[in-house]
Design an enzyme around this catalytic site. Sequence first.
Site, PDB file in Angstrom:
ATOM      1  N   HIS A  72     -44.856 -30.373  -5.984  1.00 50.52           N
ATOM      2  CA  HIS A  72     -44.083 -30.576  -4.754  1.00 50.52           C
ATOM      3  C   HIS A  72     -43.583 -32.005  -4.672  1.00 50.52           C
ATOM      4  CE1 HIS A  72     -45.181 -26.930  -2.062  1.00 50.52           C
ATOM      5  NE2 HIS A  72     -45.005 -26.578  -3.321  1.00 50.52           N
ATOM      6  N   TYR A 201     -45.689 -29.606   8.209  1.00 52.83           N
ATOM      7  CA  TYR A 201     -46.673 -30.093   9.180  1.00 52.83           C
ATOM      8  C   TYR A 201     -45.967 -30.101  10.543  1.00 52.83           C
ATOM      9  CZ  TYR A 201     -49.621 -31.880   5.349  1.00 52.83           C
ATOM     10  OH  TYR A 201     -50.417 -31.998   4.233  1.00 52.83           O
ATOM     11  N   PRO A 293     -58.650 -32.821   7.487  1.00 55.80           N
ATOM     12  CA  PRO A 293     -57.809 -32.360   6.377  1.00 55.80           C
ATOM     13  C   PRO A 293     -56.323 -32.710   6.491  1.00 55.80           C
ATOM     14  CG  PRO A 293     -58.543 -30.507   7.718  1.00 55.80           C
ATOM     15  CD  PRO A 293     -59.248 -31.698   8.236  1.00 55.80           C
ATOM     16  N   TYR A 384     -49.717 -40.464   1.012  1.00 46.99           N
ATOM     17  CA  TYR A 384     -49.871 -39.017   0.793  1.00 46.99           C
ATOM     18  C   TYR A 384     -49.997 -38.694  -0.693  1.00 46.99           C
ATOM     19  CZ  TYR A 384     -49.309 -34.006   1.649  1.00 46.99           C
ATOM     20  OH  TYR A 384     -49.515 -32.648   1.732  1.00 46.99           O
TER      21      TYR A 384
HETATM   22  P1  RFL Z   1     -68.444 -29.492  -1.600  1.00 50.65           P
HETATM   23  O1  RFL Z   1     -67.205 -28.778  -1.985  1.00 50.65           O
HETATM   24  O2  RFL Z   1     -68.940 -29.306  -0.209  1.00 50.65           O
HETATM   25  O3  RFL Z   1     -69.562 -29.079  -2.638  1.00 50.65           O
HETATM   26  C1  RFL Z   1     -70.926 -29.410  -2.460  1.00 50.65           C
HETATM   27  C2  RFL Z   1     -71.772 -28.386  -3.169  1.00 50.65           C
HETATM   28  O4  RFL Z   1     -73.148 -28.745  -3.043  1.00 50.65           O
HETATM   29  C3  RFL Z   1     -73.898 -27.582  -2.743  1.00 50.65           C
HETATM   30  N1  RFL Z   1     -75.150 -27.963  -2.052  1.00 50.65           N
HETATM   31  C4  RFL Z   1     -76.346 -28.018  -2.656  1.00 50.65           C
HETATM   32  N2  RFL Z   1     -76.736 -27.755  -3.910  1.00 50.65           N
HETATM   33  C5  RFL Z   1     -78.046 -27.900  -4.207  1.00 50.65           C
HETATM   34  N3  RFL Z   1     -78.981 -28.294  -3.277  1.00 50.65           N
HETATM   35  C6  RFL Z   1     -78.639 -28.560  -2.014  1.00 50.65           C
HETATM   36  N4  RFL Z   1     -79.560 -28.958  -1.121  1.00 50.65           N
HETATM   37  C7  RFL Z   1     -77.266 -28.433  -1.644  1.00 50.65           C
HETATM   38  N5  RFL Z   1     -76.576 -28.619  -0.498  1.00 50.65           N
HETATM   39  C8  RFL Z   1     -75.296 -28.336  -0.762  1.00 50.65           C
HETATM   40  C9  RFL Z   1     -72.966 -26.739  -1.876  1.00 50.65           C
HETATM   41  O5  RFL Z   1     -73.325 -25.356  -1.886  1.00 50.65           O
HETATM   42  C10 RFL Z   1     -71.631 -27.010  -2.559  1.00 50.65           C
HETATM   43  O6  RFL Z   1     -71.341 -26.060  -3.565  1.00 50.65           O
HETATM   44  O7  RFL Z   1     -68.289 -31.076  -1.815  1.00 50.65           O
HETATM   45  P2  RFL Z   1     -67.501 -31.877  -2.951  1.00 50.65           P
HETATM   46  O8  RFL Z   1     -67.779 -31.328  -4.308  1.00 50.65           O
HETATM   47  O9  RFL Z   1     -67.758 -33.300  -2.685  1.00 50.65           O
HETATM   48  O10 RFL Z   1     -65.945 -31.539  -2.675  1.00 50.65           O
HETATM   49  C11 RFL Z   1     -65.324 -31.940  -1.489  1.00 50.65           C
HETATM   50  C12 RFL Z   1     -64.192 -30.979  -1.132  1.00 50.65           C
HETATM   51  O11 RFL Z   1     -64.696 -29.672  -1.155  1.00 50.65           O
HETATM   52  C13 RFL Z   1     -63.588 -31.286   0.250  1.00 50.65           C
HETATM   53  O12 RFL Z   1     -63.456 -32.676   0.433  1.00 50.65           O
HETATM   54  C14 RFL Z   1     -62.188 -30.655   0.407  1.00 50.65           C
HETATM   55  O13 RFL Z   1     -62.267 -29.261   0.422  1.00 50.65           O
HETATM   56  C15 RFL Z   1     -61.521 -31.133   1.715  1.00 50.65           C
HETATM   57  N6  RFL Z   1     -60.239 -30.488   1.989  1.00 50.65           N
HETATM   58  C16 RFL Z   1     -59.076 -30.907   1.358  1.00 50.65           C
HETATM   59  N7  RFL Z   1     -59.122 -31.891   0.420  1.00 50.65           N
HETATM   60  C17 RFL Z   1     -57.990 -32.259  -0.257  1.00 50.65           C
HETATM   61  O14 RFL Z   1     -58.057 -33.191  -1.080  1.00 50.65           O
HETATM   62  N8  RFL Z   1     -56.772 -31.634  -0.049  1.00 50.65           N
HETATM   63  C18 RFL Z   1     -56.646 -30.618   0.867  1.00 50.65           C
HETATM   64  O15 RFL Z   1     -55.573 -30.052   0.979  1.00 50.65           O
HETATM   65  C19 RFL Z   1     -57.823 -30.250   1.633  1.00 50.65           C
HETATM   66  N9  RFL Z   1     -57.767 -29.258   2.541  1.00 50.65           N
HETATM   67  C20 RFL Z   1     -60.181 -29.461   2.926  1.00 50.65           C
HETATM   68  C21 RFL Z   1     -58.910 -28.864   3.196  1.00 50.65           C
HETATM   69  C22 RFL Z   1     -61.324 -29.014   3.607  1.00 50.65           C
HETATM   70  C23 RFL Z   1     -61.222 -28.009   4.539  1.00 50.65           C
HETATM   71  N10 RFL Z   1     -62.421 -27.599   5.180  1.00 50.65           N
HETATM   72  C24 RFL Z   1     -62.811 -26.266   5.310  1.00 50.65           C
HETATM   73  C25 RFL Z   1     -63.424 -28.571   5.500  1.00 50.65           C
HETATM   74  C26 RFL Z   1     -58.801 -27.853   4.128  1.00 50.65           C
HETATM   75  C27 RFL Z   1     -59.944 -27.453   4.823  1.00 50.65           C
HETATM   76  C28 RFL Z   1     -59.767 -26.381   5.873  1.00 50.65           C
HETATM   77  C1  PHB Z   2     -54.198 -26.422   2.250  1.00 53.76           C
HETATM   78  O1  PHB Z   2     -53.303 -25.874   1.584  1.00 53.76           O
HETATM   79  O2  PHB Z   2     -55.304 -25.881   2.429  1.00 53.76           O
HETATM   80  C2  PHB Z   2     -53.938 -27.743   2.857  1.00 53.76           C
HETATM   81  C3  PHB Z   2     -52.768 -28.415   2.548  1.00 53.76           C
HETATM   82  C4  PHB Z   2     -52.504 -29.655   3.130  1.00 53.76           C
HETATM   83  C5  PHB Z   2     -53.424 -30.208   4.003  1.00 53.76           C
HETATM   84  C6  PHB Z   2     -54.601 -29.534   4.299  1.00 53.76           C
HETATM   85  C7  PHB Z   2     -54.859 -28.290   3.726  1.00 53.76           C
HETATM   86  O3  PHB Z   2     -53.151 -31.396   4.594  1.00 53.76           O
END
Ligand code: RFL
Ligand code: PHB
Length: 391
Positions: A72, A201, A293, A384
Site C-alpha cells: 500500500h 481511517y 491500534p 506511519y
Molecule cells: P502476543 O501476540 O500477545 O503473543 C504472546 C504469546 O505469549 C503467550 N503467553 C504465554 N506463553 C507461555 N506462558 C505464559 N504464561 C504465557 N502468557 C502468554 C500467549 O498465548 C501468546 O501466544 O505478543 P507479541 O508476540 O509481543 O506480539 C504483539 C502483537 O500481537 C500486537 O502488538 C499486535 O497484534 C497489535 N496490533 C497491531 N499491530 C500492528 O503492528 N499493526 C496493526 O495493524 C495492528 N492491529 C493490533 C491490531 C492489536 C489488536 N488487538 C486485538 C489488541 C489490531 C487489534 C484489534
Molecule cells: C487491521 O487491519 O487489523 C488494522 C489496520 C490498521 C490499523 C489497525 C488494524 O491501524
Amino acid sequence: MRTQVAIVGAGPSGLILGQLLYKAGIDAIVLEAQTPDYVLGRIRAGVLEQVAVDLLNEAGVGARMHAEGLQHKGFDILVGDVRHHIDLHGLTGGKQVMVYGQTELTKDLMEARATAGLTTVYEAKEVSLHDFDGMRPRVSYLKDGVRFEIECDFIAGCDGFHGVCRASVPKNAIVNFERVYNFGWLGLLSDTPPVSEELIYAKHERGFALCSMRSHTRSRYYLQCALTEKVEDWSDARFWEELRRRLDPQAAAALVTGPSLEKSIAPLRSFVAEPMRFGRLFLAGDAAHIVPPTGAKGLNLAASDVRYLSRALIEFYGGSSRGIDTYSERCLRRIWKAERFSWWMTMLLHRFPDTNTFDQRVLEAELDYVLHSVAGRTTLAENYVGLSFED
Ligand code: RFL
Ligand code: PHB
C-alpha cells in the site's frame, strides 16, 4: 533440558526471535501456553512497516508475504464526508507498507520452525522463571501434568501483556507508564471485497471507524465503541448499518456486506514498562509495551524489539556484551516515538465524549492543520511507514 535462549510466548515476537536466532546458529526453545490453533485464531494486526518486512525477509519467512501481501502506497483519512489522501510513497521518498495479516505471518513462522525441526512446546502450563538475576537462569513448566525444567543462558519474555515474564520482575525494579482510553474497537472480519483499495481511517461524530483488509476478498472493519458494549449485542446487520453511517456516501454505496467470520472487542491502552532488561531476562513486544491500534504499530514494535534483541544476543555469543547492555535503552527510544504517534493518531481520530469543548476544538484544528499542510502530512506519513533504526 538445556538451551541457549528460552523464549516464553509463540506470538510474533517469540517466533520471529526464534527464527532470527536459528539463522545465526543460536539454540532456542519456545514455550507457549496455548495450542497452535488458538494462537492462529486471534485476529489482530494487518499492517507491516517496510523495516518489519525487511526483517521477515532476513528471517527467511518473507516468500508467501511477498506473493500474497498487498503493498500500500497510501491511505485515506475521512473527516465527515471529505476524504484526504495520505500519499505515503510520495511523502516519504518511496516508502510503503505491506498489508498482511498477523495470522498469516504467524502461520509462516510456525511452519518455518517445524520445517527446521525446532522445538516449540505448546500448552506449556504454569511457566515460571528462576534465577534470571544470576548467570544460570532456568524456566520450568508443566506439560501433560509433568513438570519440566530448562536451563539456559537467557530468557526472552515474549509472552504478551498478560504474560508471566513481566509479572516475575520484582515490583521495585520496574516502572510502568500507562494511559487507558475509555473506549474500545469492535472488529469484524468477513469474506467480502474491501470497500476501497486502500485503508480508510474515518473520524465521525458517531465515533471512529476503520476500513482495512486482509486480501482482495477479505475485509477487516473496526468501529469505536463504548467499553460497556458486548459483542453479543452486535448482530452483523447492526455492525454493517453502523459502519455505513460513519462512511462517506461513496464508500457507503461501495460497501459489500456479508456474514462475519470473527467479531471481537479490544480495549485501547497505551503502556510502557521500563526497563526491558533484568539481568538475564529481556522483555520484548506486548510484554513490555502496548499501543492503541490506531497507528498500526504493535506488531511492528514487536518486530523491532526482537531485531535489537537478536543482534544483541549474536554479539554476546561473539564476545561482546555491548548489545545486551544497551538493549533496553535502544528499544525504548523507538518505542516511545511509536507510543507518541499511536496516542496522537488516537486523539486526532476518535470521539472523546468527556473532552471539554476547548480541547475538542484544538484537536479538530490540529487534524485540519495536519491534513492541509505538507509538513503535517509528511510527519504523519513518516511515522506511519515506520522510523528508521538508529544502528
Ligand atoms: P502476543 O501476540 O500477545 O503473543 C504472546 C504469546 O505469549 C503467550 N503467553 C504465554 N506463553 C507461555 N506462558 C505464559 N504464561 C504465557 N502468557 C502468554 C500467549 O498465548 C501468546 O501466544 O505478543 P507479541 O508476540 O509481543 O506480539 C504483539 C502483537 O500481537 C500486537 O502488538 C499486535 O497484534 C497489535 N496490533 C497491531 N499491530 C500492528 O503492528 N499493526 C496493526 O495493524 C495492528 N492491529 C493490533 C491490531 C492489536 C489488536 N488487538 C486485538 C489488541 C489490531 C487489534 C484489534
Ligand atoms: C487491521 O487491519 O487489523 C488494522 C489496520 C490498521 C490499523 C489497525 C488494524 O491501524
